[in-house]
Write a protein that holds these residues in place. Sequence first.
Motif, short mmCIF file in Angstrom:
data_model
loop_
_atom_site.label_atom_id
_atom_site.label_comp_id
_atom_site.label_asym_id
_atom_site.label_seq_id
_atom_site.Cartn_x
_atom_site.Cartn_y
_atom_site.Cartn_z
N GLY A 62 0.81 -1.41 0.00
CA GLY A 62 0.11 -0.10 0.17
C GLY A 62 0.84 1.27 0.01
N PHE A 63 2.03 1.09 0.76
CA PHE A 63 2.79 2.39 0.59
C PHE A 63 3.53 2.53 -0.75
CE2 PHE A 63 7.24 4.06 1.39
CZ PHE A 63 6.70 5.28 1.87
N LEU A 64 3.86 1.43 -1.53
CA LEU A 64 4.56 1.42 -2.64
C LEU A 64 3.37 2.08 -3.58
CD1 LEU A 64 6.46 -1.67 -3.55
CD2 LEU A 64 7.13 0.61 -3.02
N PHE A 65 2.03 1.66 -3.57
CA PHE A 65 1.11 2.09 -4.29
C PHE A 65 0.63 3.77 -4.05
CE2 PHE A 65 -3.32 2.24 -5.93
CZ PHE A 65 -3.32 1.14 -6.92
N ALA A 66 0.67 4.02 -2.83
CA ALA A 66 0.72 5.50 -2.58
C ALA A 66 1.63 6.50 -3.18
CB ALA A 66 0.68 5.64 -0.95
N LEU A 67 2.85 5.81 -3.13
CA LEU A 67 4.11 6.82 -3.69
C LEU A 67 3.70 6.79 -5.30
CD1 LEU A 67 7.57 5.52 -2.41
CD2 LEU A 67 6.18 7.71 -2.03
N MET A 68 3.43 5.77 -5.81
CA MET A 68 3.22 5.88 -7.45
C MET A 68 1.85 6.86 -7.60
SD MET A 68 5.83 4.65 -8.73
CE MET A 68 4.88 4.83 -10.38
N MET A 69 0.87 6.69 -6.80
CA MET A 69 -0.37 7.62 -6.92
C MET A 69 0.18 8.99 -6.99
SD MET A 69 -2.77 5.79 -7.44
CE MET A 69 -3.77 7.02 -7.80
N TYR A 70 1.20 9.27 -6.07
CA TYR A 70 1.59 10.76 -6.09
C TYR A 70 2.41 11.09 -7.38
CZ TYR A 70 0.56 11.95 -1.19
OH TYR A 70 -0.28 12.19 -0.07
N ASN A 71 3.30 10.31 -7.82
CA ASN A 71 4.02 10.49 -8.76
C ASN A 71 3.24 10.66 -10.04
OD1 ASN A 71 6.25 9.96 -7.40
ND2 ASN A 71 6.67 7.85 -7.84
N ARG A 72 2.05 9.64 -10.30
CA ARG A 72 1.43 9.49 -11.24
C ARG A 72 0.45 10.98 -11.28
NH1 ARG A 72 -2.47 6.86 -14.59
NH2 ARG A 72 -4.44 7.79 -14.71
N ALA A 73 -0.17 11.49 -10.10
CA ALA A 73 -0.72 12.81 -10.17
C ALA A 73 -0.12 13.80 -10.24
CB ALA A 73 -1.31 12.91 -8.62
N PHE A 74 1.30 14.26 -10.11
CA PHE A 74 2.01 15.07 -10.24
C PHE A 74 2.51 15.15 -11.59
CE2 PHE A 74 2.81 15.09 -5.62
CZ PHE A 74 2.10 16.35 -5.31
N TYR A 75 2.71 13.87 -12.15
CA TYR A 75 2.94 13.97 -13.78
C TYR A 75 2.06 14.55 -14.43
CZ TYR A 75 4.58 12.20 -17.97
OH TYR A 75 4.62 11.83 -19.47
N ARG A 76 0.68 13.98 -14.32
CA ARG A 76 -0.42 14.08 -15.22
C ARG A 76 -0.92 15.78 -14.60
NH1 ARG A 76 -2.62 9.74 -17.46
NH2 ARG A 76 -0.74 8.32 -17.69
N MET A 77 -0.51 16.19 -13.68
CA MET A 77 -0.84 17.50 -13.38
C MET A 77 -0.10 18.55 -14.01
SD MET A 77 -0.97 19.60 -9.59
CE MET A 77 -1.69 18.20 -8.97
N GLY A 123 -3.76 8.85 -2.60
CA GLY A 123 -2.51 8.42 -2.08
C GLY A 123 -2.14 8.97 -0.83
N SER A 124 -3.02 10.14 -0.45
CA SER A 124 -2.80 10.65 0.84
C SER A 124 -3.50 9.79 2.05
CB SER A 124 -3.31 12.08 1.04
OG SER A 124 -2.53 12.98 0.35
N THR A 125 -4.49 9.09 1.58
CA THR A 125 -5.36 8.24 2.55
C THR A 125 -4.60 6.78 2.66
OG1 THR A 125 -7.39 8.99 1.77
CG2 THR A 125 -7.57 6.95 2.68
N LEU A 126 -3.89 6.30 1.43
CA LEU A 126 -3.22 5.06 1.60
C LEU A 126 -1.97 5.28 2.49
CD1 LEU A 126 -3.41 3.32 -1.93
CD2 LEU A 126 -4.12 2.62 0.42
N LEU A 127 -1.34 6.57 2.28
CA LEU A 127 0.07 6.67 2.73
C LEU A 127 -0.22 6.80 4.25
CD1 LEU A 127 3.02 7.58 2.62
CD2 LEU A 127 2.38 9.89 2.61
N ILE A 128 -1.15 7.62 4.76
CA ILE A 128 -1.31 7.69 6.30
C ILE A 128 -1.76 6.46 6.98
CG2 ILE A 128 -2.72 8.98 8.13
CD1 ILE A 128 -0.55 10.57 6.56
N THR A 129 -2.74 5.84 6.27
CA THR A 129 -3.11 4.42 6.76
C THR A 129 -2.14 3.49 6.89
OG1 THR A 129 -5.35 4.96 5.95
CG2 THR A 129 -4.99 2.63 6.39
N CYS A 130 -1.24 3.42 5.88
CA CYS A 130 -0.18 2.46 5.98
C CYS A 130 0.97 2.77 6.93
CB CYS A 130 0.44 2.30 4.40
SG CYS A 130 -0.60 1.56 3.16
N LEU A 131 1.34 4.19 7.15
CA LEU A 131 2.32 4.49 7.86
C LEU A 131 2.08 4.18 9.30
CD1 LEU A 131 3.88 7.62 6.47
CD2 LEU A 131 4.87 5.26 6.30
N LEU A 132 0.69 4.51 9.71
CA LEU A 132 0.13 4.62 10.93
C LEU A 132 -0.02 2.69 11.42
CD1 LEU A 132 -2.75 7.08 11.12
CD2 LEU A 132 -0.47 7.24 12.36
#
Length: 264
Positions: A62-77, A123-132
């Motif tokens: 899930g942490f990997l998934f979150a990182l790639m969601m951020y990468n995808r979001a900023f690239y497409r943005m 990405g933020s939801t997954l990141l926080i959930t997985c880290l916690l």
Amino acid sequence: MSWIQLYIRLVKASLRSQMQYKFNFAFSTVMVLGMFGLEFIMVGTVIQKFGGVGGWSTYEVGFLFALMMYNRAFYRMFASEINSFEKYLVDGMLDQHLLRPIPILLVLMTRQFRPMLGELILGSTLLITCLLHLDASGQLDWRLALLKTLIAIPSGFAITFAFGLSTATVGFWTHRIDDLRRITDDATTNASFYPLTIYPKWMRVILLTVLPMGFASYVPAMHIIRGELSFWTLPATLLLALLLLAGALRFWRFGVTHYQSTGT
């Protein structure tokens, strides 16, 4: 007017254009959130059922998934038009931009600019959930891990952008780049959603050397959540990202000088 001021003005104009269709923007945000959220729920359920994949737990994936969601979001943005650069080459749309006293790359990075809220929220939801969860299990300190993640995200975006820009540059000679983009962008990005340990050795070598998208998520995650690499992992990843970005920008400038109009 500085390039930064010009960039901000063009981005604002693009946002105003996007916000003319508020329902479409909200609908696409919900659809992206639901689509990728459902994808991870399905994958996470399977991983949980089998007790992990490639030695990684559900929350680590899930942490990997979150990182790639951020990468995808900023690239497409910031670079959505670079991702669809073929239409500019095939339809002759690039010619009109060459007549303007503005760098072509600046124009492309401000067209169709819109916040990728669906990816960022997921990405933020997954990141926080997985880290916690990983913090509760004693695997890491979520505050320190979050700080390191904020350093890793720009590196991942720079690497993703470098590959996208380099692929677009190849189009100055080939014109057709969608098939190449599916390899350098889509395939490598999708592969980086999961730990590289699940892939055969030859594929791991490619994702860490020839097309090093593994440094956008897998390598930083090895240090951040698993503590298997040294302190210098993040600085080294950032340095690699800057070198790839500098090389891509240099290649882009070289490609622009060799562009020949389609004649349409």
